[in-house]
Design a protein around this motif. Structure first.
Motif, PDB file in Angstrom:
ATOM      1  N   LEU A  72       0.838  -1.208   0.000  1.00  0.00           N
ATOM      2  CA  LEU A  72       0.000   0.000   0.000  1.00  0.00           C
ATOM      3  C   LEU A  72       0.868   1.252   0.000  1.00  0.00           C
ATOM      4  O   LEU A  72       1.930   1.254   0.608  1.00  0.00           O
ATOM      5  CB  LEU A  72      -0.922   0.002   1.219  1.00  0.00           C
ATOM      6  CG  LEU A  72      -1.988  -1.086   1.247  1.00  0.00           C
ATOM      7  CD1 LEU A  72      -2.753  -1.033   2.561  1.00  0.00           C
ATOM      8  CD2 LEU A  72      -2.954  -0.951   0.088  1.00  0.00           C
ATOM      9  N   PRO A  73       0.430   2.306  -0.671  1.00  0.00           N
ATOM     10  CA  PRO A  73      -0.769   2.391  -1.498  1.00  0.00           C
ATOM     11  C   PRO A  73      -0.619   1.626  -2.816  1.00  0.00           C
ATOM     12  O   PRO A  73       0.478   1.479  -3.341  1.00  0.00           O
ATOM     13  CB  PRO A  73      -0.930   3.886  -1.755  1.00  0.00           C
ATOM     14  CG  PRO A  73       0.390   4.496  -1.508  1.00  0.00           C
ATOM     15  CD  PRO A  73       1.123   3.597  -0.569  1.00  0.00           C
ATOM     16  N   ILE A  74      -1.766   1.180  -3.312  1.00  0.00           N
ATOM     17  CA  ILE A  74      -1.836   0.450  -4.577  1.00  0.00           C
ATOM     18  C   ILE A  74      -2.671   1.282  -5.535  1.00  0.00           C
ATOM     19  O   ILE A  74      -3.783   1.689  -5.199  1.00  0.00           O
ATOM     20  CB  ILE A  74      -2.486  -0.932  -4.382  1.00  0.00           C
ATOM     21  CG1 ILE A  74      -1.657  -1.784  -3.415  1.00  0.00           C
ATOM     22  CG2 ILE A  74      -2.672  -1.636  -5.730  1.00  0.00           C
ATOM     23  CD1 ILE A  74      -2.354  -3.059  -2.972  1.00  0.00           C
ATOM     24  N   THR A  75      -2.136   1.524  -6.727  1.00  0.00           N
ATOM     25  CA  THR A  75      -2.861   2.290  -7.733  1.00  0.00           C
ATOM     26  C   THR A  75      -3.257   1.389  -8.886  1.00  0.00           C
ATOM     27  O   THR A  75      -2.426   0.652  -9.421  1.00  0.00           O
ATOM     28  CB  THR A  75      -2.001   3.452  -8.273  1.00  0.00           C
ATOM     29  OG1 THR A  75      -1.611   4.288  -7.183  1.00  0.00           O
ATOM     30  CG2 THR A  75      -2.779   4.283  -9.281  1.00  0.00           C
ATOM     31  N   LEU A  76      -4.539   1.458  -9.255  1.00  0.00           N
ATOM     32  CA  LEU A  76      -5.059   0.721 -10.398  1.00  0.00           C
ATOM     33  C   LEU A  76      -5.431   1.702 -11.491  1.00  0.00           C
ATOM     34  O   LEU A  76      -6.016   2.756 -11.218  1.00  0.00           O
ATOM     35  CB  LEU A  76      -6.312  -0.068 -10.013  1.00  0.00           C
ATOM     36  CG  LEU A  76      -6.136  -1.432  -9.361  1.00  0.00           C
ATOM     37  CD1 LEU A  76      -5.390  -1.334  -8.049  1.00  0.00           C
ATOM     38  CD2 LEU A  76      -7.473  -2.096  -9.164  1.00  0.00           C
ATOM     39  N   LEU A  77      -5.069   1.360 -12.705  1.00  0.00           N
ATOM     40  CA  LEU A  77      -5.473   2.121 -13.888  1.00  0.00           C
ATOM     41  C   LEU A  77      -6.337   1.182 -14.719  1.00  0.00           C
ATOM     42  O   LEU A  77      -5.860   0.140 -15.172  1.00  0.00           O
ATOM     43  CB  LEU A  77      -4.244   2.587 -14.678  1.00  0.00           C
ATOM     44  CG  LEU A  77      -4.495   3.322 -15.984  1.00  0.00           C
ATOM     45  CD1 LEU A  77      -5.243   4.640 -15.733  1.00  0.00           C
ATOM     46  CD2 LEU A  77      -3.180   3.597 -16.706  1.00  0.00           C
ATOM     47  N   ASN A  78      -7.605   1.515 -14.839  1.00  0.00           N
ATOM     48  CA  ASN A  78      -8.565   0.663 -15.548  1.00  0.00           C
ATOM     49  C   ASN A  78      -8.531  -0.771 -15.037  1.00  0.00           C
ATOM     50  O   ASN A  78      -8.563  -1.721 -15.812  1.00  0.00           O
ATOM     51  CB  ASN A  78      -8.324   0.729 -17.057  1.00  0.00           C
ATOM     52  CG  ASN A  78      -8.552   2.123 -17.604  1.00  0.00           C
ATOM     53  OD1 ASN A  78      -9.386   2.876 -17.106  1.00  0.00           O
ATOM     54  ND2 ASN A  78      -7.797   2.485 -18.615  1.00  0.00           N
ATOM     55  N   GLY A  79      -8.427  -0.917 -13.704  1.00  0.00           N
ATOM     56  CA  GLY A  79      -8.496  -2.225 -13.070  1.00  0.00           C
ATOM     57  C   GLY A  79      -7.194  -2.990 -12.987  1.00  0.00           C
ATOM     58  O   GLY A  79      -7.155  -4.085 -12.436  1.00  0.00           O
ATOM     59  N   VAL A  80      -6.110  -2.429 -13.515  1.00  0.00           N
ATOM     60  CA  VAL A  80      -4.808  -3.103 -13.519  1.00  0.00           C
ATOM     61  C   VAL A  80      -3.864  -2.374 -12.563  1.00  0.00           C
ATOM     62  O   VAL A  80      -3.764  -1.139 -12.602  1.00  0.00           O
ATOM     63  CB  VAL A  80      -4.210  -3.111 -14.943  1.00  0.00           C
ATOM     64  CG1 VAL A  80      -2.827  -3.738 -14.948  1.00  0.00           C
ATOM     65  CG2 VAL A  80      -5.139  -3.833 -15.905  1.00  0.00           C
ATOM     66  N   VAL A  81      -3.156  -3.134 -11.727  1.00  0.00           N
ATOM     67  CA  VAL A  81      -2.191  -2.533 -10.803  1.00  0.00           C
ATOM     68  C   VAL A  81      -1.053  -1.917 -11.624  1.00  0.00           C
ATOM     69  O   VAL A  81      -0.394  -2.605 -12.407  1.00  0.00           O
ATOM     70  CB  VAL A  81      -1.631  -3.571  -9.810  1.00  0.00           C
ATOM     71  CG1 VAL A  81      -0.534  -2.950  -8.949  1.00  0.00           C
ATOM     72  CG2 VAL A  81      -2.745  -4.130  -8.930  1.00  0.00           C
ATOM     73  N   VAL A  82      -0.845  -0.606 -11.446  1.00  0.00           N
ATOM     74  CA  VAL A  82       0.226   0.082 -12.166  1.00  0.00           C
ATOM     75  C   VAL A  82       1.293   0.648 -11.237  1.00  0.00           C
ATOM     76  O   VAL A  82       2.362   1.044 -11.691  1.00  0.00           O
ATOM     77  CB  VAL A  82      -0.319   1.211 -13.077  1.00  0.00           C
ATOM     78  CG1 VAL A  82      -1.109   0.628 -14.238  1.00  0.00           C
ATOM     79  CG2 VAL A  82      -1.150   2.202 -12.284  1.00  0.00           C
ATOM     80  N   LYS A  83       0.992   0.688  -9.928  1.00  0.00           N
ATOM     81  CA  LYS A  83       1.968   1.221  -8.987  1.00  0.00           C
ATOM     82  C   LYS A  83       1.648   0.720  -7.591  1.00  0.00           C
ATOM     83  O   LYS A  83       0.480   0.616  -7.214  1.00  0.00           O
ATOM     84  CB  LYS A  83       1.950   2.753  -9.007  1.00  0.00           C
ATOM     85  CG  LYS A  83       3.033   3.364  -8.140  1.00  0.00           C
ATOM     86  CD  LYS A  83       3.279   4.808  -8.463  1.00  0.00           C
ATOM     87  CE  LYS A  83       4.506   5.265  -7.696  1.00  0.00           C
ATOM     88  NZ  LYS A  83       5.050   6.479  -8.210  1.00  0.00           N
ATOM     89  N   THR A  84       2.701   0.434  -6.819  1.00  0.00           N
ATOM     90  CA  THR A  84       2.541   0.060  -5.421  1.00  0.00           C
ATOM     91  C   THR A  84       3.568   0.817  -4.588  1.00  0.00           C
ATOM     92  O   THR A  84       4.545   1.340  -5.108  1.00  0.00           O
ATOM     93  CB  THR A  84       2.740  -1.458  -5.208  1.00  0.00           C
ATOM     94  OG1 THR A  84       4.060  -1.819  -5.598  1.00  0.00           O
ATOM     95  CG2 THR A  84       1.729  -2.279  -5.997  1.00  0.00           C
TER      96      THR A  84
END
Length: 111
Positions: A72-84
């Motif tokens: 965490l934090p976890i970022t999703l772009l259109n449902g796909v993990v793009v950054k943690t």
């Protein structure tokens, strides 16, 4: 349509962080999210303490946490993990949305 979701841990204060550097990043990110929302982008943020159901319902987030509990934090772009492990930078948000850095920082023209 572009959808950005950020899943964050809970914290002890209104921004959720106490480290000064992390607090600045959180404030910078809040400004960028406000600018993106005003421009019509679908941006959502979820806090582990208050939005537990969102964490439980999202398979990508559950998988990321299962493989690395400190992601965490976890970022999703259109449902796909793009950054943690950190909030998206303004540069990343600009790349994903094509919004200018100046506008993300609240310095560009308003809508």
């Amino acid at each position: 349509m572009i959808k950005i979701e950020v899943f964050e841990s809970g914290g002890c204060c209104s921004t959720g962080v106490t480290n000064p550097e992390e607090k600045r990043a959180s404030i910078r990110f809040a400004v960028a999210v406000s600018q993106l929302s005003q421009a019509g982008f679908d941006v959502s943020g979820y806090n582990l303490l208050s939005d537990t159901t969102k964490f439980e319902e999202n398979e990508a987030v559950k998988e990321a946490l299962a493989s690395d509990p400190s992601s965490l934090p976890i970022t999703l772009l259109n449902g796909v993990v793009v950054k943690t492990r950190s909030l998206p930078t303004n540069e990343e948000l600009s790349e994903w949305t094509t919004m200018s850095l100046e506008r993300l920082e609240g310095k560009g023209e308003s809508i």
